[in-house]
Design a protein around this motif. Sequence first.
Motif, PDB file in Angstrom:
ATOM      1  N   GLN A  34     -12.366   5.429   2.249  1.00 59.22           N
ATOM      2  CA  GLN A  34     -10.780   6.366   1.570  1.00 59.22           C
ATOM      3  C   GLN A  34      -9.521   5.497   0.949  1.00 59.22           C
ATOM      4  O   GLN A  34      -9.011   5.828  -0.287  1.00 59.22           O
ATOM      5  N   GLU A  35      -9.733   3.821   1.367  1.00 59.36           N
ATOM      6  CA  GLU A  35      -8.474   3.473   0.787  1.00 59.36           C
ATOM      7  C   GLU A  35      -9.004   3.129  -1.359  1.00 59.36           C
ATOM      8  O   GLU A  35      -8.507   2.762  -2.015  1.00 59.36           O
ATOM      9  N   TYR A  56       1.446   3.530  -2.332  1.00 60.96           N
ATOM     10  CA  TYR A  56       0.746   4.614  -3.408  1.00 60.96           C
ATOM     11  C   TYR A  56       1.828   5.400  -3.800  1.00 60.96           C
ATOM     12  O   TYR A  56       1.463   5.666  -4.984  1.00 60.96           O
ATOM     13  N   GLY A  77      -9.953  -2.489  -1.083  1.00 58.99           N
ATOM     14  CA  GLY A  77      -9.463  -1.579  -0.074  1.00 58.99           C
ATOM     15  C   GLY A  77     -10.377  -2.109   1.046  1.00 58.99           C
ATOM     16  O   GLY A  77     -11.080  -2.870   1.199  1.00 58.99           O
ATOM     17  N   ASP A  78      -9.951  -1.528   2.163  1.00 62.38           N
ATOM     18  CA  ASP A  78      -9.912  -1.820   3.621  1.00 62.38           C
ATOM     19  C   ASP A  78     -11.107  -1.264   4.267  1.00 62.38           C
ATOM     20  O   ASP A  78     -12.169  -1.216   4.886  1.00 62.38           O
ATOM     21  N   ASN A  79     -10.911   0.222   3.181  1.00 65.29           N
ATOM     22  CA  ASN A  79     -12.514   1.393   3.964  1.00 65.29           C
ATOM     23  C   ASN A  79     -12.278   2.589   2.769  1.00 65.29           C
ATOM     24  O   ASN A  79     -12.091   2.023   1.751  1.00 65.29           O
ATOM     25  N   GLU A  95      -8.844   5.937  -3.044  1.00 63.29           N
ATOM     26  CA  GLU A  95      -7.353   6.605  -3.676  1.00 63.29           C
ATOM     27  C   GLU A  95      -7.132   4.979  -4.646  1.00 63.29           C
ATOM     28  O   GLU A  95      -6.102   4.836  -5.292  1.00 63.29           O
ATOM     29  N   LEU A  96      -7.406   3.718  -4.579  1.00 67.36           N
ATOM     30  CA  LEU A  96      -7.280   2.392  -5.158  1.00 67.36           C
ATOM     31  C   LEU A  96      -8.390   3.008  -6.616  1.00 67.36           C
ATOM     32  O   LEU A  96      -7.726   2.693  -7.843  1.00 67.36           O
ATOM     33  N   LYS A 122       0.720  -0.862  -0.264  1.00 65.60           N
ATOM     34  CA  LYS A 122      -0.033   0.437   0.093  1.00 65.60           C
ATOM     35  C   LYS A 122       1.074   1.490  -0.147  1.00 65.60           C
ATOM     36  O   LYS A 122       0.345   2.149   0.109  1.00 65.60           O
TER      37      LYS A 122
END
Length: 399
Positions: free
Chosen positions: A66-67, A29, A62-64, A70-71, A27
């Motif tokens: 926000q992630e 990024y 992603g785990d949440n 971003e992905l 992660k």
Amino acid sequence: MAILKPSLAQKLNQKGYSPMHLDLEKKHYRTVRALATLDPKLIRVRGQGGITPLHWVAGEKGDNKQELEELLELLAEFLSACRSSIEDLTSQCETAVHIAARKCNIEAFKVLFGWLKRTYMTEILDWKDQDGNNVLHIAVSKNQPEIIKLLIGHTNINAKNFRDETALEILQANPHGNQDVVKRLRRQKCLARLFTPTLSLSQFFTTELTFFEKHACFFGIQGKSTHEIILLVSTLIATATYQAALTPPGGYWVDSSSSPSANSTAITAHPSGAANGKPHHAGNMILDGWKLYLFTVLNSMAFFTSIGTIWATGIALMSKPFMVYFSVSILSCAYIISLMVEFPEQNEVAAILLWAFFGCSLISVLLLPWCVHGMHIQARKRIDATRMRGDFLESKDGK
């Protein structure tokens, strides 16, 4: 290190991962973006199982929230930085779109789907994996109604996988299938019945050549250098003939005369028009009679032929050639109107025949290539190919 020795950024470790793969897994990024900016080709580096960084991002949720955002932004940046990365296949013959559908990553699929529509590459949705499943088959088998609704109208509804199943048949066999989606697929199947693929690629090659294929040289199926030469020569001819229509041989009368004796200077300077005792008006063409008609017909034939060549070549080069069609239509109409304004009104029969010639030329130039190319495209839509992009007469790289 990647700047000093770029090849290091493409090296795989013992587990089959490149530096970008490892950064995505950890992660990191920002480092991924730095590597992609340094060399966009790193997005296409195949790791273990043929997975590229684009494949990896397309399958991650992603785990949440926000992630995930971003992905998704990283996925969009990958597509923008390296357009051809969407064509990369894994060892399972899957594209990034296949992976997003298989892992039920709806948000990533929407990004990929929107990008494919904007780049006119939606034919990738019909590519098949090692089991013969296209994206619609996968979405149906995973019971993803949101993805299925997006795909309706953009994929071949009657395409079959290697188990000889269509998407509708897979959905009907699922007792938990969405009935609203089933109705939509049935409706789409009825609408697409005339244009659905009925031939395999090998069967298509055994059929007779279409009119378009027999005349592929005229309709622009050549190499890139040949395209450029044809367009250049046709543009020069169109420019020269259009200019010749505006400034015909001999030019225009600069003054008016009601009798040949009223303007002896004009008679001496331009014996072709005034020596016959014909009156003239300022702004009229000096050239008249059969010479004028012969010049107009020959010049118009050259003009419309060049316009038709530009249009036919533009069809073959572009998936959406509307702007070329609109431009040549306006230019052709402007050419005819300019002649209507300048042509002398002294022989109504000849003028009517000339306008009929212009009308037939305009219709044939603008409609014939469009109709023939349309029939050719509809014939190609009947083909159910495993993985094929572009024209079947050319290799994938266009050579």
